[in-house]
Design a protein around this motif. Structure first.
Motif, short mmCIF file in Angstrom:
data_model
loop_
_atom_site.label_atom_id
_atom_site.label_comp_id
_atom_site.label_asym_id
_atom_site.label_seq_id
_atom_site.Cartn_x
_atom_site.Cartn_y
_atom_site.Cartn_z
N CYS A 103 0.83 -1.20 0.00
CA CYS A 103 0.00 0.00 0.00
C CYS A 103 0.88 1.26 0.00
O CYS A 103 0.55 2.24 -0.66
CB CYS A 103 -0.93 -0.02 1.20
SG CYS A 103 -2.17 1.28 1.19
N ALA A 104 1.99 1.20 0.74
CA ALA A 104 2.93 2.33 0.77
C ALA A 104 3.49 2.59 -0.63
O ALA A 104 3.63 3.74 -1.04
CB ALA A 104 4.06 2.06 1.75
N LYS A 105 3.80 1.52 -1.35
CA LYS A 105 4.30 1.69 -2.72
C LYS A 105 3.24 2.33 -3.59
O LYS A 105 3.52 3.26 -4.36
CB LYS A 105 4.74 0.36 -3.31
CG LYS A 105 5.21 0.52 -4.74
CD LYS A 105 5.65 -0.74 -5.39
CE LYS A 105 6.04 -0.45 -6.83
NZ LYS A 105 6.63 -1.57 -7.48
N ALA A 106 2.01 1.84 -3.50
CA ALA A 106 0.92 2.40 -4.32
C ALA A 106 0.73 3.89 -4.01
O ALA A 106 0.62 4.70 -4.93
CB ALA A 106 -0.37 1.63 -4.08
N LEU A 107 0.71 4.24 -2.73
CA LEU A 107 0.56 5.65 -2.35
C LEU A 107 1.72 6.49 -2.87
O LEU A 107 1.53 7.61 -3.37
CB LEU A 107 0.48 5.78 -0.83
CG LEU A 107 -0.82 5.35 -0.18
CD1 LEU A 107 -0.66 5.36 1.35
CD2 LEU A 107 -1.94 6.27 -0.59
N SER A 108 2.93 5.95 -2.77
CA SER A 108 4.11 6.68 -3.21
C SER A 108 4.11 6.91 -4.71
O SER A 108 4.43 8.00 -5.19
CB SER A 108 5.36 5.91 -2.77
OG SER A 108 6.51 6.62 -3.11
N VAL A 109 3.74 5.87 -5.47
CA VAL A 109 3.71 6.00 -6.93
C VAL A 109 2.61 6.97 -7.36
O VAL A 109 2.84 7.84 -8.22
CB VAL A 109 3.53 4.61 -7.60
CG1 VAL A 109 3.23 4.75 -9.08
CG2 VAL A 109 4.76 3.76 -7.38
N VAL A 110 1.43 6.85 -6.76
CA VAL A 110 0.33 7.76 -7.10
C VAL A 110 0.73 9.20 -6.77
O VAL A 110 0.49 10.13 -7.56
CB VAL A 110 -0.97 7.35 -6.36
CG1 VAL A 110 -2.02 8.44 -6.44
CG2 VAL A 110 -1.50 6.06 -6.95
N SER A 111 1.36 9.40 -5.62
CA SER A 111 1.82 10.73 -5.23
C SER A 111 2.83 11.28 -6.24
O SER A 111 2.75 12.45 -6.64
CB SER A 111 2.45 10.66 -3.84
OG SER A 111 3.06 11.87 -3.52
N ALA A 112 3.77 10.45 -6.68
CA ALA A 112 4.78 10.89 -7.64
C ALA A 112 4.15 11.22 -8.99
O ALA A 112 4.54 12.20 -9.64
CB ALA A 112 5.85 9.81 -7.80
N VAL A 113 3.17 10.43 -9.42
CA VAL A 113 2.50 10.70 -10.71
C VAL A 113 1.69 11.99 -10.63
O VAL A 113 1.70 12.80 -11.57
CB VAL A 113 1.62 9.50 -11.11
CG1 VAL A 113 0.71 9.84 -12.27
CG2 VAL A 113 2.49 8.30 -11.45
N ILE A 114 0.99 12.21 -9.52
CA ILE A 114 0.23 13.45 -9.35
C ILE A 114 1.17 14.64 -9.35
O ILE A 114 0.89 15.67 -9.99
CB ILE A 114 -0.62 13.40 -8.06
CG1 ILE A 114 -1.77 12.41 -8.23
CG2 ILE A 114 -1.15 14.78 -7.69
CD1 ILE A 114 -2.54 12.13 -6.95
N THR A 115 2.28 14.53 -8.64
CA THR A 115 3.26 15.61 -8.60
C THR A 115 3.78 15.92 -10.00
O THR A 115 3.87 17.09 -10.39
CB THR A 115 4.43 15.23 -7.67
OG1 THR A 115 3.91 14.98 -6.36
CG2 THR A 115 5.46 16.33 -7.59
N CYS A 116 4.11 14.89 -10.74
CA CYS A 116 4.59 15.07 -12.11
C CYS A 116 3.52 15.76 -12.96
O CYS A 116 3.82 16.68 -13.74
CB CYS A 116 4.98 13.72 -12.70
SG CYS A 116 5.71 13.82 -14.33
N GLY A 117 2.28 15.36 -12.79
CA GLY A 117 1.18 15.98 -13.53
C GLY A 117 1.00 17.45 -13.19
O GLY A 117 0.74 18.28 -14.07
N ILE A 118 1.14 17.78 -11.91
CA ILE A 118 1.00 19.18 -11.49
C ILE A 118 2.12 20.02 -12.10
O ILE A 118 1.87 21.10 -12.64
CB ILE A 118 0.99 19.29 -9.95
CG1 ILE A 118 -0.33 18.74 -9.41
CG2 ILE A 118 1.20 20.74 -9.50
CD1 ILE A 118 -0.37 18.59 -7.90
N TYR A 119 3.36 19.53 -12.02
CA TYR A 119 4.48 20.28 -12.62
C TYR A 119 4.29 20.44 -14.12
O TYR A 119 4.56 21.50 -14.68
CB TYR A 119 5.81 19.59 -12.34
CG TYR A 119 6.24 19.62 -10.89
CD1 TYR A 119 5.99 20.70 -10.08
CD2 TYR A 119 6.93 18.55 -10.35
CE1 TYR A 119 6.38 20.72 -8.75
CE2 TYR A 119 7.34 18.55 -9.03
CZ TYR A 119 7.06 19.64 -8.24
OH TYR A 119 7.46 19.64 -6.93
N GLY A 120 3.83 19.39 -14.79
CA GLY A 120 3.60 19.46 -16.23
C GLY A 120 2.51 20.47 -16.57
O GLY A 120 2.65 21.25 -17.52
#
Length: 188
Positions: A103-120
């Protein structure tokens, strides 16, 4: 059988890591950090000049306040590039330490993808803003679009680094990701 501390019993996937604090040296500075450091020192000089002319000479230079404002914005964006590169922006790490590793991995990956989307998204909006801006600074004949362009370039670099972080997190096993998180929390 030895007893672990309370944190090890509460979180069975915790690893005991004995880490000494890292020493920061001038060798830790990379080329990507240089623009932010350079702008920071220019900002320091401009603010000192503003202080000196206002309070010592009692005759303030008009341009220093506006230039200091824009330099502070540039320090923010250029410094954020360094933070994203290192993966040191704040996150809800305590939550990731309370859930199972998968679950920690899933949260971490989702967080990283959202962050990347916001920066983009911010990069895209910044490009549009830069193209529409025709104004110059009030006190100096410098186009504001130049400042916005530097911010957009910084956002694009942050997007690239965030994508790298998302890819790394996606490729790590849940156990490795939690161990990395523990190591990150104990060394910062």
């Amino acid at each position: 059988m030895g007893q672990g501390n309370e944190n090890d019993r509460a979180r069975p996937h915790a690893t005991s890591i004995a880490v000494e604090p890292e020493q920061t040296s001038i060798a830790d500075i990379r080329w990507i950090d240089a623009p932010g450091i350079l702008v920071f020192w220019v900002l320091a000089i401009v603010v000192f000049l503003q202080f000196f002319t206002r309070y010592v000479l009692n005759d303030s230079l008009a341009w220093t306040e506006e230039v200091a404002r824009y330099l502070l914005i540039l320090v923010c964006f250029l410094g954020s590039v360094s933070a994203v590169k290192r993966g040191s922006h704040i996150a809800l790490e305590f939550l990731m330490r309370m859930v199972p590793p998968a679950c920690a991995k899933a949260l971490s990956v989702v967080s990283a993808v959202i962050t990347c989307g916001i920066y983009g998204t911010l990069t895209w909006i910044g490009i549009e803003l830069t193209q529409k801006t025709r104004q110059k600074m009030v006190t100096l004949p410098v186009p504001k679009a130049w400042i916005y362009t530097i911010c957009v370039v910084a956002l694009a670099v942050m997007t690239a680094y965030a994508a790298v972080w998302a890819w790394r997190k996606l490729r790590r096993s849940p156990g490795q990701l939690v161990a990395d998180l523990d190591r990150h929390l104990t060394t910062d």
